[in-house]
Design a protein around this motif. Structure first.
Motif, PDB file in Angstrom:
ATOM      1  N   UNK A 109      -0.521 -10.706   8.953  1.00 22.24           N
ATOM      2  CA  UNK A 109       0.150  -9.991  10.047  1.00 22.24           C
ATOM      3  C   UNK A 109       1.084  -8.966   9.415  1.00 22.24           C
ATOM      4  N   UNK A 110       0.812  -7.697   9.633  1.00 19.72           N
ATOM      5  CA  UNK A 110       1.682  -6.650   9.115  1.00 19.72           C
ATOM      6  C   UNK A 110       2.833  -6.407  10.091  1.00 19.72           C
ATOM      7  N   UNK A 111       4.029  -6.232   9.538  1.00 23.05           N
ATOM      8  CA  UNK A 111       5.217  -5.940  10.345  1.00 23.05           C
ATOM      9  C   UNK A 111       5.445  -6.983  11.437  1.00 23.05           C
ATOM     10  N   UNK A 112       5.390  -8.276  11.072  1.00 20.83           N
ATOM     11  CA  UNK A 112       5.708  -9.313  12.058  1.00 20.83           C
ATOM     12  C   UNK A 112       7.135  -9.122  12.555  1.00 20.83           C
ATOM     13  N   UNK A 114       0.828  -1.211   0.000  1.00 23.87           N
ATOM     14  CA  UNK A 114       0.000   0.000   0.000  1.00 23.87           C
ATOM     15  C   UNK A 114       0.864   1.264   0.000  1.00 23.87           C
ATOM     16  N   UNK A 115       1.506   1.537  -1.134  1.00 24.00           N
ATOM     17  CA  UNK A 115       2.208   2.814  -1.296  1.00 24.00           C
ATOM     18  C   UNK A 115       2.225   3.171  -2.781  1.00 24.00           C
ATOM     19  N   UNK A 155      11.512   3.241  -2.689  1.00 27.87           N
ATOM     20  CA  UNK A 155      11.403   1.790  -2.806  1.00 27.87           C
ATOM     21  C   UNK A 155       9.942   1.367  -2.902  1.00 27.87           C
ATOM     22  N   UNK A 156       9.692   0.278  -3.617  1.00 33.95           N
ATOM     23  CA  UNK A 156       8.343  -0.284  -3.670  1.00 33.95           C
ATOM     24  C   UNK A 156       7.891  -0.770  -2.303  1.00 33.95           C
ATOM     25  N   UNK A 157       8.847  -0.922  -1.370  1.00 30.04           N
ATOM     26  CA  UNK A 157       8.520  -1.397  -0.022  1.00 30.04           C
ATOM     27  C   UNK A 157       8.222  -0.268   0.951  1.00 30.04           C
ATOM     28  N   UNK A 158       8.387   0.969   0.536  1.00 35.70           N
ATOM     29  CA  UNK A 158       8.232   2.066   1.473  1.00 35.70           C
ATOM     30  C   UNK A 158       9.505   2.220   2.278  1.00 35.70           C
ATOM     31  N   UNK A 159       9.462   1.888   3.562  1.00 37.56           N
ATOM     32  CA  UNK A 159      10.646   2.003   4.420  1.00 37.56           C
ATOM     33  C   UNK A 159      11.750   1.061   3.950  1.00 37.56           C
ATOM     34  N   UNK A 196       2.225   2.081  -8.764  1.00 34.31           N
ATOM     35  CA  UNK A 196       2.546   2.420 -10.154  1.00 34.31           C
ATOM     36  C   UNK A 196       3.433   1.353 -10.783  1.00 34.31           C
ATOM     37  N   UNK A 197       4.333   0.760  -9.990  1.00 33.69           N
ATOM     38  CA  UNK A 197       5.186  -0.301 -10.504  1.00 33.69           C
ATOM     39  C   UNK A 197       4.359  -1.508 -10.935  1.00 33.69           C
ATOM     40  N   UNK A 198       3.442  -1.955 -10.086  1.00 30.97           N
ATOM     41  CA  UNK A 198       2.615  -3.126 -10.401  1.00 30.97           C
ATOM     42  C   UNK A 198       1.797  -2.865 -11.658  1.00 30.97           C
ATOM     43  N   UNK A 199       1.181  -1.683 -11.754  1.00 36.14           N
ATOM     44  CA  UNK A 199       0.353  -1.358 -12.918  1.00 36.14           C
ATOM     45  C   UNK A 199       1.185  -1.344 -14.197  1.00 36.14           C
ATOM     46  N   UNK A 200       2.378  -0.746 -14.126  1.00 37.21           N
ATOM     47  CA  UNK A 200       3.238  -0.664 -15.311  1.00 37.21           C
ATOM     48  C   UNK A 200       3.760  -2.038 -15.710  1.00 37.21           C
TER      49      UNK A 200
END
Length: 391
Positions: free
Chosen positions: A370-373, A273-274, A334-338, A279-283
């Motif tokens: 689980x987010x941020x395990x 969710x960023x 980054x596609x990962x955010x942090x 945009x990367x996934x769509x492209x």
């Protein structure tokens, strides 16, 4: 020989009339043939997408890419890298798919000052005592996704598991990572040949082992065969599957419903969710007509990292040590955010747990469980690294 048939792709350079017009030459060394060729192809496609989006340039500098296929064979990789360094005179090497192959290149990497940016392989020695100032990894150290899964299994109270994985360094690292965080009992631990596609005997043994879950790691086409056979044996109903880098967005459709219900750990999935990821996934989907894997995403990040570093250098890539320092300190989306590099040039990032579910139209999807395990997590080897001292 296929691995010798390298070719140059220079989008902006071609427009200028010749690949030789490019100012930045990048060697792309990866596994592009054999049972796991899809992993290397994902890396390549993600990397080239970024270059295309920036109109054939990185950091404002025209780019040419020289591709070499290591065939997942260390000796072939050494030959390919020698060619890239000595004949092609590349400024940067990227790709680097399998841990055993990357380990075979350590002498070559140490003998040059040019930067290497791997986007899949992350063997433990290169994160610790054998780390190097000019080797960067944008994916993860091999232990870490399994560490996240080990923590999840412990938190979920799964107290007995069986382990099944191919017999090579990357697998051993992942099992080490799993055990570092898993507090239950491993009742069976089995390693298979790296090219094996029939797992009937191993699955039968696991089914009678008394385990309450299966930890599995099988990349590429091995993963498709393994997951399909897992369903055919009726294993998901009696032995839940917990995996890393086995069920991927690029292969999940080939698996059909076989992987639904499995739990996977990863630092990125297409549902991230960023804005950069979306945009990367769509492209990627528009260009290649398939969903990107993390292998493609981390290679896309490698290109964005190079773009930021070359910009910081004002387009000057002639000084390899200065370029390496710019890569280490570059800030990019980054596609990962942090995301940031640890002292060993490996990522510090967040890891999540996903469940494979039946989505819209019956298509399997990766749903965050689980987010941020493990949050802002670095690998266990960084303290043994003194890479920057030699920079």
């Amino acid at each position: 020989m296929k691995h010798r048939s390298a070719f140059i792709l220079g989008l902006a350079a071609a427009a200028a009339g010749s690949p030789a017009a490019a100012d930045l030459k990048i060697g792309f060394l990866a596994t592009l043939s054999g049972p796991s060729a899809d992993v290397g192809q994902d890396q390549y496609d993600g990397f080239m997408l970024a270059i295309e989006q920036m109109h054939g340039k990185l950091g404002g500098v025209p780019v040419s890419v020289v591709r070499e296929d290591d065939q997942m064979k260390p000796e072939v990789a050494v030959q390919g890298l020698t060619k890239l360094l000595d004949r092609d005179k590349v400024d940067i090497v990227t790709g680097l798919t399998y841990a055993n192959v990357l380990m075979a290149l350590q002498g070559k990497i140490a003998s040059t000052k040019i930067p290497f940016i791997g986007s899949v392989a992350g063997p433990s020695p290169t994160a610790g005592a054998q780390c190097k100032p000019n080797l960067f990894i944008t994916s993860w150290q091999s232990d870490t996704t399994a560490e996240a899964l080990g923590k999840y299994l412990t938190d979920a109270g799964v107290d007995q598991i069986a382990i099944l994985a191919p017999n090579f360094l990357g697998s051993k690292d992942k099992v080490t990572g799993l055990k570092r965080f898993y507090r239950g009992k491993v009742v069976q631990e089995t390693y298979t040949p790296l090219t094996q596609l029939d797992f009937s005997a191993e699955l039968a043994a696991a089914g009678s082992s008394g385990a309450k879950g299966m930890f599995a790691f099988f990349p590429g086409s091995q993963g498709v065969s393994f997951v399909r056979q897992y369903q055919q044996f009726g294993m998901l109903q009696k032995l839940p599957m917990y995996s890393v880098h086995t069920i991927e967005p690029g292969s999940v459709n080939a698996m059909g419903k076989a992987g639904i219900g499995a739990i996977v750990a990863e630092s990125w999935q297409p549902s991230a969710d960023n804005d950069q990821s979306r945009q990367f996934v769509a492209a990627f989907e528009k260009k290649y007509r398939r969903t990107p894997t993390s292998f493609a995403a981390f290679s896309y990040d490698a290109a964005m990292l190079i773009d930021a570093a070359v910009k910081d250098r004002g387009g000057n890539v002639s000084d390899s040590q200065a370029l390496t320092a710019a890569i280490r300190n570059a800030q990019f989306k980054s596609v990962r955010g942090d995301f940031k590099f640890n002292k060993n040039n490996y990522p510090v990032q967040n890891y999540h747990i996903y469940k494979v579910v039946e989505g819209q139209g019956g298509k399997p999807e990766f749903q965050v469980a689980v987010r941020n395990v493990l949050a802002r997590h670095g690998d266990a080897y960084a303290q043994a690294c003194n890479a920057q001292a030699g920079a």
